[in-house]
Scaffold this active site. Structure first.
Site, PDB file in Angstrom:
ATOM      1  N   HIS A 366       0.719  -1.431   0.340  1.00 39.85           N
ATOM      2  CA  HIS A 366       0.118   0.166  -0.515  1.00 39.85           C
ATOM      3  C   HIS A 366       0.871   1.268  -0.002  1.00 39.85           C
ATOM      4  O   HIS A 366       0.207   2.299   0.076  1.00 39.85           O
ATOM      5  CB  HIS A 366      -0.937  -0.233   1.168  1.00 39.85           C
ATOM      6  CG  HIS A 366      -1.970  -1.189   1.086  1.00 39.85           C
ATOM      7  ND1 HIS A 366      -3.020  -0.743   0.638  1.00 39.85           N
ATOM      8  CD2 HIS A 366      -2.055  -2.418   2.072  1.00 39.85           C
ATOM      9  CE1 HIS A 366      -3.779  -1.879   0.863  1.00 39.85           C
ATOM     10  NE2 HIS A 366      -2.595  -2.558   1.439  1.00 39.85           N
ATOM     11  N   LYS A 557      -8.567  13.799   4.453  1.00 34.83           N
ATOM     12  CA  LYS A 557      -7.826  13.272   4.231  1.00 34.83           C
ATOM     13  C   LYS A 557      -6.839  13.020   5.377  1.00 34.83           C
ATOM     14  O   LYS A 557      -6.869  13.661   6.511  1.00 34.83           O
ATOM     15  CB  LYS A 557      -6.929  12.367   3.260  1.00 34.83           C
ATOM     16  CG  LYS A 557      -6.424  14.074   2.711  1.00 34.83           C
ATOM     17  CD  LYS A 557      -5.483  13.787   1.187  1.00 34.83           C
ATOM     18  CE  LYS A 557      -6.878  13.925   0.791  1.00 34.83           C
ATOM     19  NZ  LYS A 557      -6.319  12.769  -0.438  1.00 34.83           N
ATOM     20  N   ARG A 558      -5.932  11.757   6.453  1.00 35.09           N
ATOM     21  CA  ARG A 558      -4.613  11.971   6.976  1.00 35.09           C
ATOM     22  C   ARG A 558      -4.533  13.355   6.605  1.00 35.09           C
ATOM     23  O   ARG A 558      -3.756  13.469   5.197  1.00 35.09           O
ATOM     24  CB  ARG A 558      -4.143  10.705   7.247  1.00 35.09           C
ATOM     25  CG  ARG A 558      -4.524   9.702   7.811  1.00 35.09           C
ATOM     26  CD  ARG A 558      -5.035  10.450   9.298  1.00 35.09           C
ATOM     27  NE  ARG A 558      -3.759  10.151  10.033  1.00 35.09           N
ATOM     28  CZ  ARG A 558      -3.307   9.880  10.791  1.00 35.09           C
ATOM     29  NH1 ARG A 558      -4.026   7.669  11.620  1.00 35.09           N
ATOM     30  NH2 ARG A 558      -2.501   9.797  12.096  1.00 35.09           N
ATOM     31  N   LYS A 563       0.341  14.344   1.337  1.00 34.31           N
ATOM     32  CA  LYS A 563      -1.041  14.911   0.313  1.00 34.31           C
ATOM     33  C   LYS A 563      -0.766  16.323   0.255  1.00 34.31           C
ATOM     34  O   LYS A 563      -1.700  16.608  -0.148  1.00 34.31           O
ATOM     35  CB  LYS A 563      -1.481  14.547   1.609  1.00 34.31           C
ATOM     36  CG  LYS A 563      -2.038  12.840   1.732  1.00 34.31           C
ATOM     37  CD  LYS A 563      -2.665  12.122   2.995  1.00 34.31           C
ATOM     38  CE  LYS A 563      -2.326  10.798   3.111  1.00 34.31           C
ATOM     39  NZ  LYS A 563      -3.182   9.663   2.506  1.00 34.31           N
ATOM     40  N   THR A 665      -8.381   6.008  -1.927  1.00 31.28           N
ATOM     41  CA  THR A 665      -9.781   6.089  -1.832  1.00 31.28           C
ATOM     42  C   THR A 665     -10.989   7.077  -2.203  1.00 31.28           C
ATOM     43  O   THR A 665     -12.098   6.912  -2.239  1.00 31.28           O
ATOM     44  CB  THR A 665     -10.366   4.530  -0.954  1.00 31.28           C
ATOM     45  OG1 THR A 665      -9.681   4.998   0.167  1.00 31.28           O
ATOM     46  CG2 THR A 665      -9.671   3.605  -1.653  1.00 31.28           C
ATOM     47  N   LYS A 669     -14.790   8.136  -3.391  1.00 29.30           N
ATOM     48  CA  LYS A 669     -16.128   8.648  -2.988  1.00 29.30           C
ATOM     49  C   LYS A 669     -16.430   9.684  -2.997  1.00 29.30           C
ATOM     50  O   LYS A 669     -17.230  10.013  -3.249  1.00 29.30           O
ATOM     51  CB  LYS A 669     -15.580   8.173  -0.730  1.00 29.30           C
ATOM     52  CG  LYS A 669     -14.938   6.876  -0.834  1.00 29.30           C
ATOM     53  CD  LYS A 669     -14.545   6.965   0.198  1.00 29.30           C
ATOM     54  CE  LYS A 669     -13.956   5.410   0.733  1.00 29.30           C
ATOM     55  NZ  LYS A 669     -12.786   6.109   2.543  1.00 29.30           N
TER      56      LYS A 669
HETATM   57  C1  F58 Z   1      -3.306   4.175   2.210  1.00 28.46           C
HETATM   58  N1  F58 Z   1      -2.347   3.454   3.295  1.00 28.46           N
HETATM   59  C2  F58 Z   1      -2.182   4.593   1.133  1.00 28.46           C
HETATM   60  N2  F58 Z   1      -1.680   3.507   4.994  1.00 28.46           N
HETATM   61  O1  F58 Z   1      -2.011   5.892   1.733  1.00 28.46           O
HETATM   62  C3  F58 Z   1      -3.819   4.819   0.175  1.00 28.46           C
HETATM   63  O2  F58 Z   1      -2.724   5.885  -0.950  1.00 28.46           O
HETATM   64  C4  F58 Z   1      -4.441   3.514  -0.201  1.00 28.46           C
HETATM   65  O3  F58 Z   1      -5.496   3.864  -1.433  1.00 28.46           O
HETATM   66  C5  F58 Z   1      -5.220   2.672   0.877  1.00 28.46           C
HETATM   67  O4  F58 Z   1      -3.790   2.717   1.403  1.00 28.46           O
HETATM   68  C6  F58 Z   1      -5.633   1.720   0.526  1.00 28.46           C
HETATM   69  O5  F58 Z   1      -4.108   0.689   0.176  1.00 28.46           O
HETATM   70  C7  F58 Z   1      -1.925   3.004   4.853  1.00 28.46           C
HETATM   71  O6  F58 Z   1      -3.747   4.290   4.260  1.00 28.46           O
HETATM   72  C8  F58 Z   1      -1.744   3.493   6.629  1.00 28.46           C
HETATM   73  O7  F58 Z   1      -2.957   3.666   7.393  1.00 28.46           O
HETATM   74  C9  F58 Z   1      -0.577   2.250   7.396  1.00 28.46           C
HETATM   75  C10 F58 Z   1      -1.608   1.821   8.649  1.00 28.46           C
HETATM   76  C11 F58 Z   1       0.339   0.994   9.804  1.00 28.46           C
HETATM   77  C12 F58 Z   1       0.839   1.790   9.923  1.00 28.46           C
HETATM   78  C13 F58 Z   1       1.412   2.189   8.243  1.00 28.46           C
HETATM   79  C14 F58 Z   1       0.762   3.438   8.144  1.00 28.46           C
END
Ligand code: F58
Length: 831
Positions: A366, A557-558, A563, A665, A669
């Site tokens: 990811h 978003k975060r 970003k 994602t 949405k």
């Molecule tokens: C996200 N990763 C990607 N990681 O940043 C985003 O582009 C993608 O659409 C999404 O995954 C789904 O594929 C992400 O959300 C985390 O939150 C991890 C959680 C655990 C620690 C490291 C980051």
């Protein structure tokens, strides 16, 4: 089951009358409350339990079906599942929204108040955890046998409050008022060992054996949540593990009657599932996090073996029974754990165990960001999982032999591919373990998958090109359209019928309606009502008054530098100045909204939140731009709070540096709810733009290849500052205290970072971003044209359903088939 013990069908009927009876019954017999003293939460719990009964019936029928057919199943291993509130979604999927609303009305209760009472399980950070939840929804809807395995964190993602413009984190006590959706399963529990050492010896047949003598043992207890598909009888299982003290561990012997020591042990054990790590990208090598990962992976694999053993078949068929998907590297230690279980516990020879392991696992990546790649320092790994480290060394030895055969003498290649990073402090590379131990590796959008092959996993791709595929992400149209946007959903259903909820490609039939002026007016009326509802929420939760007729320009978003929320801010500051200088400036009234959490230790992200508030305060207080520009930050972005945001947005900000966002994602949405996108060619934006048409998408910025070239050539952000007066003005303002009551030093770190390094290329992209924003503003002023584009966006979003994504995973990676479930005749009759 003894048929005499079956619940009477009417107790789980779906009529208004059935629900009235059940809810009243639950209040009394389950919650032990007289109606006169029932609180809102009691009522919520009574409704939830009544609905849960209907799920349980389907869940048991599903389990029986899978058992009888001995179905092949997907096991989705994920450290995070960001489900969001259950009640509304379950009513929708069960098809009883109207019945329950009516039942409650007749009981004098408003369903919306009941829905608002639910505290969502925030067991995830962001996109990755929410994707897992969308995939569970689609797996159940497509009637695919599946189990989600994860961690039952006692405290999920923190609650965000804003004090004086700064983020403050509060612990998320989501279990405080009880969780009616989970079923504790104390009888389903496994021991998980940690620490200690290994011993070698031989078994009765003279075979070489390794024994792990752990230092600690904890127990994992299953907590089950049924996941109901949309308008089907399939209810799959989400099984989350809670850590407890292991009873069989002999505290007395170990502690020689040290009672307090024993209690302390209990606390240490429970710590493992106490709290979700709130970092969305940067990972710290914390021992507790490794323990969390191993804990849930070990419980899950032991559970799979237990379930499989019930069929009486030999362990050798494990990989025919299960397709196990690793949601990023957080569960990657599963590769070593399955090897340990097969070799050390079940006595299989290494080669056979390895074949089973590789056939079982698939790995989804990811992220490409280097700081997000999990690496565990060897001493830490050795201290927590001594046996697994040995197994990893053996996997690596055999793997590197293969590498040397393929590339004789290429020592650099061996070092690059090794599971052990030997540079500096030695560490285990979890992505490499996942790649070596899986038969399938995928990225989450086309560009991302290409970059994985080109850069991050280049050597693996050269070695095993056949393992790689792309599986572009998707989102569930049930929650993210039908549930959150009932106005648009009913308009769609009126013109298309209701099949779009299960077959999102049907939206394409909307295309001709984009030319229908009456339909466009209806479309606008829906959006307008959604904007009014969001405006009320912005007023209530952020204290900012906004005009529902303004262009709603939204980024949620975060908060992260890649970003580029701060690029959005540079635009707001520029627009602010243009409007001040030129009262006739051609632009619509604009309302800029942001929301998102920052990792608690990420100082710059927290400073960006502060800057949002500071710019908002200045803009909102400036009479020169009153009625023309507004800005607000909505606190505590989560699944519940996004419900009002996506349906009300006009413009969706997807402005990450090209090559940095794996997919995104939220972009899907927004577009699915009729927002147009302003964005870069990053992640799934590329594919969204292809689908909706370049003319319906506001593209700006460098492409990934150009960004890479610019970095190679030596990027000098200060040149842009010096060349572009508008950019200079806004950066000077931010750096001079214009937005911070003269406190010039406050935002200086941000400005200095941009002028000197700007790793995410904001200054390069600024000009094209501002130009595109201006175009978007003009386009919005053409009301009919904008509506046309909005309709076409929705019409062409069918591909981004998580149903499509799950079908593709089933075909390309998992090789699993749907197994429809029928309810008993009695239950069917009661519908
Ligand atoms: C996200 N990763 C990607 N990681 O940043 C985003 O582009 C993608 O659409 C999404 O995954 C789904 O594929 C992400 O959300 C985390 O939150 C991890 C959680 C655990 C620690 C490291 C980051």
């Amino acid at each position: 089951m003894n048929p005499k013990l079956m619940p009477p069908p009417r107790s789980v009927g779906l009529s208004v009358e059935d629900f009235k009876q059940s809810i009243a019954g639950k209040l009394f017999y389950t919650l032990a409350r007289f109606p006169e003293v029932a609180t809102r939460n009691d009522v919520y719990l009574a409704v939830a339990h009544a609905v849960r009964d209907r799920l349980l019936e389907r869940w048991l029928a599903t389990a029986a079906t899978y058992r009888d057919r001995q179905s092949r199943s997907v096991c989705y291993l994920s450290a995070e599942f960001l489900l969001g509130p259950h009640l509304g979604n379950n009513l929708l999927n069960l098809g009883v929204q109207a019945e329950v609303r009516q039942a409650l009305r007749e009981l004098g209760i408003d369903l919306d108040e009941v829905l608002a009472q639910e505290e969502e399980p925030g067991l995830g950070n962001g996109g990755l955890g929410r994707l897992a939840a969308c995939y569970l929804d689609s797996l159940a809807t497509l009637q695919i046998p599946a189990i989600g395995y994860g961690i039952r964190y006692e405290f999920g993602i923190f609650d965000q409050v804003i004090r004086d413009g700064w983020q403050v984190e509060l612990t998320d006590k989501w279990l405080r008022l009880g969780n009616p959706w989970e079923i504790p399963r104390p009888e389903i529990a496994f021991e998980v060992s940690l620490g200690g050492r290994t011993e070698t010896g031989s078994d009765g047949d003279g075979n070489y054996r390794v024994r792990w003598i752990p230092e600690r043992v904890v127990k994992g207890v299953a907590y089950d949540t049924p996941i109901l598909g949309y308008r089907v009888n399939t209810a799959n299982l989400l099984r989350l593990w809670k850590a407890e003290a292991a009873e069989s561990f002999d505290f007395e012997a170990f502690n020689q009657g040290d009672y307090y020591g024993a209690v302390e042990q209990k606390l240490f054990s429970e710590n493992i599932t106490k709290v979700l790590y709130p970092n969305d990208v940067a990972l710290q090598g914390k021992q507790l996090r490794l323990e969390q990962q191993y804990f849930f992976v070990s419980c899950s694999l032991q559970d799979m073996i237990r379930i499989y053993a019930q069929s009486g078949r030999s362990i050798e068929g494990f990989d025919r029974k299960y397709a196990v998907q690793l949601n990023d590297t957080h569960p990657a230690v599963a590769v070593a754990e399955l090897m340990r279980l097969l070799v050390d516990v079940h006595g299989l020879p290494w080669e056979r165990a390895w074949r089973i392991t590789c056939n079982s696992f698939g790995y989804t990546n990811h992220t490409l960001l280097p700081e997000a790649l999990e690496k565990w320092p060897l001493p830490l790994f050795q201290a927590v999982l001594p046996r697994h480290l040995e197994i990893i060394y053996e996997i690596n030895r055999r793997f590197l032999d293969q590498v040397r055969l393929r590339w004789p003498g290429d020592q650099e290649r061996v070092a690059r591919l090794s599971l052990i990073d030997e540079g500096g402090a030695r560490s285990v590379r979890m992505a490499h373990l996942a790649c070596v131990g899986s038969h399938a590796i995928n990225g989450v959008a086309r560009l991302h998958s290409e970059l994985l092959k080109r850069d991050l996993l280049h050597d693996f791709h050269e070695l095993w090109p056949e393992k790689f595929s792309n599986q572009t992400n998707g989102v569930t149209p049930r929650r993210f359209l039908a549930l959150i946007n009932p106005g648009l959903a009913s308009l769609l259903t009126r013109v298309l019928g209701d099949s779009w909820t299960r077959d999102l490609e049907r939206l394409r039939e909307l295309e001709p309606l984009a030319e229908d002026a009456a339909f466009r007016a209806e479309w606008r009326a829906v959006k307008r009502a959604n904007k009014r509802a969001l405006a009320e929420e912005v007023q209530r939760r952020a204290g900012v008054q906004v005009d529902p007729d303004a262009l709603f320009d939204v980024q949620v978003k975060r908060i992260h530098e890649y970003k580029r929320q701060h690029l959005n801010l540079l635009h707001v500051a520029a627009l602010h100045e243009r409007l001040r200088r030129d009262p006739a400036y051609a632009a619509p009234a604009r309302c800029v909204l942001l929301a998102g959490k920052a990792a608690p230790g990420y100082r710059l992200a927290k400073l960006i939140i502060k800057l949002v508030h500071s710019v908002a305060a200045a803009v909102n207080a400036d009479p020169a731009v009153a009625g023309r520009l507004r800005m607000a930050f909505l606190p505590d972005y989560n699944v519940q709070n996004c419900e009002r945001i996506f349906p009300a947005a006009d413009l969706s900000e997807q402005i990450s540096t090209a090559g940095k966002e794996a997919s995104g994602t939220g972009n899907m949405k927004f577009a699915l709810n009729g927002a147009l996108t302003i964005g870069t060619l990053d992640g799934a934006n590329v594919e969204i733009r292809e689908e909706v048409g370049a003319e319906n998408f506001f593209l700006f910025g460098l492409e990934e290849g150009e960004a890479a070239q610019l970095r190679r050539d030596g990027y000098r952000p200060r040149d842009f500052y010096e060349r572009d007066p508008e950019l200079r003005l806004v950066l000077d303002r931010i750096g001079s205290g214009f937005y911070s009551d003269g406190e010039a030093s406050l935002f200086q770190p941000l400005v200095d970072g941009l002028l000197n390094e700007d790793p995410f290329l904001l200054l390069d992209d600024f000009r094209s971003y501002v130009d595109r924003q201006q175009e978007a503003g003009c386009a919005y002023q053409d009301t009919e044209g904008w509506t046309r584009m909005s309709i076409l966006n929705v019409a062409r979003m069918g591909r981004f359903s998580s149903d499509r994504a799950i079908r593709d995973y089933c075909r390309d990676i998992w090789q699993v088939e749907p197994q429809p479930v029928t309810l008993g005749a009695d239950a069917e009759r009661s519908r």
